[in-house]
Design a protein around this motif. Structure first.
Motif, short mmCIF file in Angstrom:
data_model
loop_
_atom_site.label_atom_id
_atom_site.label_comp_id
_atom_site.label_asym_id
_atom_site.label_seq_id
_atom_site.Cartn_x
_atom_site.Cartn_y
_atom_site.Cartn_z
N LEU A 155 38.91 0.56 -0.97
CA LEU A 155 38.00 -1.06 -1.39
C LEU A 155 37.15 -0.25 -0.64
N ALA A 156 37.42 0.47 0.71
CA ALA A 156 35.96 0.54 1.59
C ALA A 156 34.75 1.41 0.15
N GLU A 157 35.69 2.62 0.30
CA GLU A 157 34.49 3.66 -0.88
C GLU A 157 33.79 2.65 -1.74
N PHE A 203 33.27 -3.85 6.89
CA PHE A 203 32.64 -2.97 6.75
C PHE A 203 31.55 -2.95 6.81
N LYS A 204 31.03 -4.33 6.71
CA LYS A 204 29.61 -5.03 7.03
C LYS A 204 29.00 -4.33 8.37
N THR A 253 28.73 -0.69 -3.85
CA THR A 253 28.23 -1.64 -4.20
C THR A 253 28.05 -2.91 -3.91
N GLY A 254 28.59 -2.86 -2.36
CA GLY A 254 28.37 -3.91 -1.33
C GLY A 254 28.91 -4.81 -1.82
N LEU A 255 30.20 -4.87 -3.03
CA LEU A 255 31.55 -5.96 -3.64
C LEU A 255 32.60 -6.11 -2.62
N GLU A 311 24.94 -6.22 3.69
CA GLU A 311 25.93 -7.54 3.74
C GLU A 311 26.59 -7.84 1.98
N PRO A 312 27.41 -8.35 2.48
CA PRO A 312 28.92 -7.62 1.53
C PRO A 312 28.89 -8.99 0.50
#
Length: 291
Positions: free
Chosen positions: A150-152, A213-214, A157-159, A220-221
């Protein structure tokens, strides 16, 4: 000699690595189709077998002093989460194994009716407690390693897809910390014949994870919060064509719909018993993502 089941998985691979660093003899129970080169390179004995076959389990347990059950269900909770573990316990008794470490799941005792994994794990816990073996049952919360994909994806994508209540609490445990706790369980007196919840040092809201993650990626997520009824619809569709997949979705829904976190006193207890300082999710991700 240690027998490690699920030796090529996220937990098992790390357990074998630690045992070999301590120069312990390890027999890694693997499937023929799995990737076990790393285990072989580290000097582990490779046992190719199928946990659905009692004969394979009996052979794997010969000459073993310690058993660590780190395998998952692979979509077949009845065969792998229940029957295989019961047979491993029976063989441990027959071969006079000194200590049996079972990786259960946080919340196994809650009686989730639509989650076969939880029901199977709890049944095995009870069987192990009554077996007369020395044991440690560990109930980890979410694994930090499961968030790496998910982090990758977030990095690219930032999603971030968040299904269900964003306010549900979790305490994600470093998979490396869990592996160390597993290995140490056979020698640490405070872990003998105990059921121990294992979580990370922080109680996070699920909505906090994209903000971790941000900080890591300075991005920005874009959070997409999907309601649980999407999973319900998926479960109903699978029920028409694939009952086994429907059960797996039931476990997935249980994980999404409920809170899985360790209380502060439980975290303190784990750090005290195993004399360690638990790693935060952010630090784990930074190490593995080289950020």
């Amino acid at each position: 000699m240690f027998l490690v089941t699920g030796a090529t998985g996220a937990i098992g691979r790390r357990v074998v690595r630690l045992l070999r660093l301590e120069e312990k003899s390890v027999r890694s129970f693997v499937r023929l189709t799995s990737r076990y080169n790393e285990l072989e390179h580290r000097g582990a004995e490779i046992f190719i077998g199928d946990l659905r076959r009692d004969k394979d389990i009996e052979k794997a347990c010969r000459g073993v002093e310690y058993i660590i059950c780190a395998h998952g269900s692979d979509g077949d909770s009845l065969s792998l989460d229940y029957r295989a573990n019961i047979e491993l316990i029976d063989q441990a008794k027959a071969h006079q194994v000194k200590h049996f470490v079972f990786i259960s799941v946080l919340g196994a005792e809650r009686g989730y009716e639509d989650a076969p994994v939880f029901k199977a794990k709890r049944a095995v816990e009870k069987y192990l407690e009554a077996s007369g073996l020395n044991y440690t049952i560990l109930r980890p919360s979410g694994l930090a390693s499961s968030l790496l994909p998910l982090a990758e994806r977030f990095r690219e994508t930032g999603l971030y897809l968040l299904i269900g209540d964003p306010k549900n609490r979790t305490s994600v445990v470093s998979t490396d910390d869990l592996a160390k706790i597993i290995v140490d369980s056979v020698t640490v007196a405070g872990a003998r014949n105990q059921i121990l919840p294992v979580g990370g040092p922080e109680i996070l809201l699920r909505e906090d994870i994209p903000h971790v993650f941000k900080r890591i990626f300075n991005k920005e997520p874009i959070i997409i919060n999907s309601p649980l009824f999407v999973v319900d619809g998926l479960q109903n569709v699978f029920g028409l064509f694939n009952p086994q997949a429907q059960k797996a979705v039931g476990t997935y829904r249980t994980l999404l719909a409920n809170e899985f976190f360790c209380r502060k006193e439980e975290i303190v207890n784990i750090e005290r018993i195993f004399n360690l300082h638990l790693e935060t999710l952010e630090n784990f991700l930074r190490r593995y993502l080289a950020v």
